[in-house]
Design an enzyme around this catalytic site. Structure first.
Site, PDB file in Angstrom:
ATOM      1  N   SER A 165      46.211  28.713  -6.776  1.00 31.54           N
ATOM      2  CA  SER A 165      44.854  28.470  -6.416  1.00 31.54           C
ATOM      3  C   SER A 165      44.146  28.531  -7.871  1.00 31.54           C
ATOM      4  O   SER A 165      45.027  29.125  -8.774  1.00 31.54           O
ATOM      5  CB  SER A 165      44.162  29.537  -5.508  1.00 31.54           C
ATOM      6  N   TYR A 178      42.838  38.313  -3.176  1.00 31.28           N
ATOM      7  CA  TYR A 178      43.459  36.959  -3.069  1.00 31.28           C
ATOM      8  C   TYR A 178      43.355  36.468  -4.668  1.00 31.28           C
ATOM      9  O   TYR A 178      44.705  35.697  -4.622  1.00 31.28           O
ATOM     10  CB  TYR A 178      42.387  36.199  -2.340  1.00 31.28           C
TER      11      TYR A 178
END
Ligand code: NAD
Length: 282
Positions: A165, A178
């Protein structure tokens, strides 16, 4: 010399985790259209069945399997079924992942008075929430590699694709767990690429930028369709000035899996982000 445009995955078996979800459901369909037999794995069995059914109805080949990427026994059971029903795994897409609100701060910056205020600050982050996010993203990538990559050893054209990501390059505000877990996936992608480099398994990752999907639309747009402040920040930090379309990930997916085109590429984390990761903001 023939140019290697077009990816033909005929005869290949692709295992996609998290394939009941938005992006990996699309990846499963794309791989099936390219000719692969696709094992659609998800904790959510009905979501996996829905994706597999839509692939089969379109005339391609897929089979749904309920699997928990955090449980070795579940993965071993599914592996045995995939082996018997589709064949050995040539391609593994580690798509199961995501964040959890228990691991997020409410605010971007810690300010004086926040400890007393009714806000979830860094000091209130829930340990089990952080563990959940780290496990789902990192362990949930490592364990399927342990189970399915054994099929790939010494066979031609096998590869693994992980999903990192933007927040792996530079952490996004509010989501420390995250961000850290995706950074761990990028790091692991490089580690495993090196580790498997002698046995014919390429390991790469894509790092999607910002895509509007069902689960983030409420964070990005108000009920009246106007952009939220976070959307304005994202778009002003994206040189192309727009969100990505999910389909714009498919080119990178097929390219990295195409042994003729990308046979010398291993250990990369490819941003697909409209320039977000290249832009300093100035
Ligand atoms: P999604 O929530 O639609 O799909 C995730 C799927 O994983 C779900 O179907 C869920 O049931 C499944 N899952 C959850 N826990 C599981 C477990 N323990 N075992 C097996 N399956 C499990 O999410 P998405 O937006 O399609 O994201 C897919 C991947 O892409 C994730 O790794 C996510 O972190 C990553 N990603 C998404 C974006 C984005 O903008 N949507 C951006 C960057 C990276």
């Amino acid at each position: 010399m023939s140019l290697s445009f077009g990816t033909d995955l005929s005869g290949k078996v692709a295992v996609v985790t998290g394939a009941g979800g938005v992006l990996c459901g699309m990846f499963a369909k794309t791989l099936a259209e390219a000719g692969a037999k696709v094992a659609v794995l998800d904790l959510n069995e009905s979501a996996a069945e829905g994706i597999a059914a839509s692939i089969n109805e379109a005339g391609y080949k897929a089979k749904a399997y309920k699997a928990n990427v955090l449980e070795r026994a579940s993965l071993e059971e599914v592996h045995a079924k995939v082996l018997a029903e589709l064949g050995p795994c040539d391609i593994l897409i580690n798509g199961a992942g995501g964040n959890n609100a228990r691991a997020n701060t409410d605010k971007e910056y810690f300010e004086m008075g926040d400890i007393e205020a009714d806000t979830k600050s860094f000091f209130d982050l829930d340990q089990s929430g952080v563990e959940f996010v780290f496990n789902l993203n990192f362990l949930g990538t490592l364990l399927p590699c342990q189970i399915f990559a054994k099929d790939m050893i010494g066979r031609e054209g096998c590869s693994i694709l992980n999903i990192s990501s933007m927040n792996a390059f530079t952490p996004l505000t509010k989501i420390p767990a995250y961000s850290g877990a995706k950074a761990a996936i990028s790091n692991f992608t490089q580690w495993l690429a090196v580790h498997f480099s002698k046995v014919g398994i390429r390991v790469n990752a894509i790092a999607p930028g910002f895509f509007v999907t069902a689960q983030n639309v409420k964070l990005l747009f108000n009920e009246d369709g106007s952009p939220t402040p976070r959307t304005n920040k994202i778009l002003s930090a994206t040189p192309m000035g727009r969100f990505g379309e999910a389909e714009e990930l498919n080119g990178a997916l097929l390219f990295l899996l195409n042994h003729a085109a990308a046979g010398f590429i291993t250990g990369v984390v490819l941003p697909i982000d409209g320039g977000f990761s290249a832009y300093s903001g100035v």
